[in-house]
Design an enzyme around this catalytic site. Structure first.
Site, PDB file in Angstrom:
ATOM      1  N   GLU A  33      16.670  10.955  61.658  1.00 30.42           N
ATOM      2  CA  GLU A  33      15.496  10.480  62.610  1.00 30.42           C
ATOM      3  C   GLU A  33      14.934   9.308  61.966  1.00 30.42           C
ATOM      4  OE1 GLU A  33      12.350  14.190  63.691  1.00 30.42           O
ATOM      5  OE2 GLU A  33      13.365  14.540  61.672  1.00 30.42           O
TER       6      GLU A  33
ATOM      7  N   GLU B  58      18.015  21.660  62.180  1.00 28.39           N
ATOM      8  CA  GLU B  58      16.545  22.511  61.928  1.00 28.39           C
ATOM      9  C   GLU B  58      16.592  23.580  62.871  1.00 28.39           C
ATOM     10  OE1 GLU B  58      15.390  18.177  61.295  1.00 28.39           O
ATOM     11  OE2 GLU B  58      16.889  19.175  62.609  1.00 28.39           O
TER      12      GLU B  58
END
Length: 275
Positions: free
Chosen positions: A116, A136
């Site tokens: 990210e 995640e």
């Protein structure tokens, strides 16, 4: 103690290289986030810095996202968003909106928050053995540090859906094909290649590069008509700089340009979107 620092900055010829330092995998702790934020603020204000290169310390990992060991405490306090993700998004956005050109150099793993964070760079160079993913979902969570926005804008929703819903890793060839990475380098040479690119960027017209970053963000975030209007406003500001006159004169007289304008971020609202 110096050894406790999670961010190391090396400066060479107008290029600042920022290392994420938390061996072995350079996970993002609350402390690292704070230090990264402070470094970005400092380097943005430093007129001697023309380009920022972001990388992970060592060749095992660029960064693998959150330090999961911090989660039980954050969960107990109901503070995952307030103490971790809200400030992290602020810092990652500060990197994405950095008014000077940025290059990310990735070796080894770039997972979760690592993938990210790097997505905010202008140009991404990856080692041929690098591995990427948003795992995640395997923890019953989802990427919370801007990946749903920045990675999606970089590679498209279908590809991000696959990364996020399956949580599987993909390789360097895959992220290059998807447009997440700009270049693949031989293993161990991503940082050297990033520095080559950075040197080229550092010798260019600083005001024009800042304006370019801002115009690109308008193009990405605004409807077409507004984006064009903003683009023209940015060029109008740029047309009053010495560098544009110098560039035109150099072209007409067939000589290399000598760009000297320092970056005045106030002219371009620091390339921050929205204004």
């Amino acid at each position: 103690k110096m050894s406790d620092q999670k961010i190391r900055v090396e400066i060479n010829g107008g290029v600042a290289t920022v290392f994420l330092v938390n061996p072995p995998m350079n996970v993002m702790t609350l402390d690292m986030r704070r230090e990264l934020d402070a470094a970005l603020t400092r380097l943005e204000a430093d007129p001697a810095i023309a380009v920022l290169v972001l990388t992970g310390d060592g060749d095992r990992s660029f960064g693998t996202g959150s330090d999961i060991k911090e989660f039980p405490g954050l969960l107990a306090d109901n503070a995952v968003v307030s103490r971790k993700l809200a400030p992290e998004n602020e810092t990652f956005t500060k990197f994405a909106n950095f008014p000077k050109p940025t290059v990310a150099a990735i070796e080894g793993y770039a997972l979760g928050g690592g993938m990210e964070l790097a997505a905010g760079a202008d140009i991404i160079v990856v080692g041929e053995n690098a591995k990427f993913g948003l795992p995640e979902i395997k923890l019953g969570a989802l990427p919370g540090s801007g990946g749903t926005v920045r990675i999606t804008r970089r590679i498209g929703i279908g590809r991000v859906s696959e990364l996020m819903l399956l949580g599987d890793m993909v390789d360097a060839q895959q992220v290059l094909a998807w447009g997440y990475a700009n270049r693949i380098s031989p293993k161990g040479e991503a940082l050297a290649q990033a520095h080559e690119i950075a040197a080229k960027l550092a010798s260019g017209a600083k005001q024009a590069m800042c304006a370019c970053k801002q115009a690109l963000r308008y193009g990405m975030y605004l409807p077409e008509e507004q984006a064009i209007a903003k683009l023209l406003a940015v060029i109008d500001v740029l047309s009053r700089t010495e560098d544009l006159h110098e560039g035109a004169d150099a072209f007409i007289n067939k000589r290399p340009p000598n760009f000297r304008d320092p970056l005045d971020t106030s002219k371009f609202v620091g390339c921050i979107f929205p204004e």
